[in-house]
Design a protein around this motif. Structure first.
Motif, PDB file in Angstrom:
ATOM      1  N   ARG A 115     -18.790 -21.047  56.248  1.00  0.00           N
ATOM      2  CA  ARG A 115     -18.782 -20.894  54.797  1.00  0.00           C
ATOM      3  C   ARG A 115     -19.775 -19.836  54.310  1.00  0.00           C
ATOM      4  N   ARG A 126     -14.343 -17.951  51.430  1.00  0.00           N
ATOM      5  CA  ARG A 126     -14.116 -18.175  49.997  1.00  0.00           C
ATOM      6  C   ARG A 126     -12.620 -18.177  49.688  1.00  0.00           C
ATOM      7  N   GLU A 129     -11.114 -21.513  50.379  1.00  0.00           N
ATOM      8  CA  GLU A 129     -11.385 -22.471  49.305  1.00  0.00           C
ATOM      9  C   GLU A 129     -10.517 -22.192  48.089  1.00  0.00           C
TER      10      GLU A 129
END
Length: 290
Positions: A115, A126, A129
Motif C-alpha cells: 500500500r 491506490r 482501492e
C-alpha cells in the motif's frame, strides 16, 4: 458482450485485444492515437480515441460496457507520474460507477499489497482501492517483473552489464507480459463474481545473477549483473531528464520490494505461466543485441 480495453498498444493490452478478437469479440479500445493500432485489427475493434487523464473521455468510452480491462500506464517522463496514476484511477472508478460496468480486470504489481513505500507501485495500490470501491466485480492481477523491462537496458547489455538496485541473489517473479495478457483475456471471457486478487508470477523466481546468466546464454553475449545504490540510480535518472518525483517513484519500486518483502500471493499452479526468460530473450533480445 462489450469489453472495453485500455492500453491496447501496450505489452499486455495488445495481447488482450488480439485474443478477444480471435475469440469472436469486438472490443472497444481506448487509445491515445489510433494510428498506433495494427492495421489488421482496425476492422475488428471499436476505437475510442483520447487520453486516460481525461475523465470525461474515459466515462464516455466505457459507458454501457459489460467489462473493462484497466491498465494504468506509467509515464516516466511526466512531471509527477504517481499523481497521474491516482488521477487516472479516480477517473476509471467514476466511469465504472456511472457507466454501469459490471466487471473489471485491472493490472497491478507485486508490491501493491504494501500500500505505501514502493514508489510508483503505490499508484497501483491506490488504483486497487479506487476500483474496489466502484461497485463492480473486480479482479486484480498482481504481476511479477516484466521481461520487457530489460528493453530499457539494451545499451548496458551491449556493454556487458545488467544493473539493478536489488541484491544480486534476491529472487523475484519474472513474467512475460504476453502471458499476463492471456490470463486477463481468459478471465474477461470466462467471468467471475465478487472482488478477488490473483497473481501472475511467470514460470520461475529468478535472481538478477541468474537472469543475467540466462540472457547471456540466449543472446551469445557475456552479460554480468551488477548492483547499484539507490542514490546512483536516482542520479542517473535525473541526468536522463526525469523529474525528482519521477526518479523517486522509479527508485522506490525496487526499494520497496526487497529487504525481506514476500508477495502476498504465493507461487502455485494458478499463478505460474509458461513463457521462460530463456525463450523470450532468444526471440526478442538476441536480434537486438547482435
Amino acid at each position: 458482450m462489450t469489453i472495453a480495453v485500455t492500453t491496447p498498444t501496450g505489452n499486455v493490452g495488445s495481447r488482450v485485444v488480439r485474443l478477444l478478437v480471435q475469440a469472436g469479440e469486438r472490443p472497444r479500445v481506448l487509445v491515445r492515437d489510433r494510428a498506433r493500432l495494427p492495421g489488421d485489427l482496425l476492422p475488428h475493434v471499436e476505437v475510442a480515441e483520447g487520453d486516460l487523464l481525461d475523465q470525461a473521455f474515459v466515462a464516455d468510452a466505457v459507458k454501457g460496457a459489460d467489462a473493462l480491462f484497466w491498465a494504468t500506464p506509467e509515464s516516466f517522463t511526466a512531471a509527477d507520474p504517481l499523481a497521474d496514476m491516482v488521477t487516472m484511477g479516480a477517473g476509471a472508478a467514476a466511469a465504472v460507477r456511472a457507466g454501469g460496468v459490471a466487471r473489471v480486470v485491472q493490472i497491478s504489481s507485486v508490491g501493491a499489497e504494501r500500500r505505501h513505500g514502493a514508489g510508483l507501485i503505490d499508484g497501483l495500490a491506490r488504483n486497487e482501492e479506487q476500483l474496489a470501491a466502484s461497485g463492480a466485480d473486480v479482479l486484480t492481477l498482481r504481476c511479477g517483473y516484466y521481461f520487457t523491462n530489460l528493453l530499457g537496458q539494451l545499451d548496458e547489455m551491449r556493454a556487458g552489464s545488467l544493473t539493478t538496485t536489488m541484491p544480486l541473489d534476491r529472487r523475484l517473479a519474472w513474467v512475460d507480459p504476453r502471458d499476463v495478457g492471456e490470463v486477463a483475456a481468459v478471465r474477461l471471457l470466462a467471468g467471475w463474481s465478487g472482488t478477488a486478487v490473483a497473481a501472475v508470477h511467470g514460470p520461475a523466481d529468478l535472481s538478477w545473477g541468474e537472469a543475467a546468466a540466462i540472457v547471456s546464454a540466449a543472446t551469445g553475449r557475456r552479460i554480468e549483473a551488477q548492483q547499484a545504490t539507490d542514490d546512483q540510480l536516482r542520479a542517473a535518472l535525473l541526468a536522463a531528464g526525469l523529474t525528482e518525483p519521477a526518479a523517486a517513484g522509479v527508485v522506490g519500486m525496487a526499494a520497496g520490494t526487497r529487504d525481506g518483502f514476500e508477495p502476498e500471493q504465493g507461487r502455485d499452479a494458478t499463478t505460474t505461466t509458461p513463457t521462460t526468460l530463456e525463450a523470450w530473450a532468444y526471440a526478442t533480445l538476441r536480434p537486438l543485441l547482435t
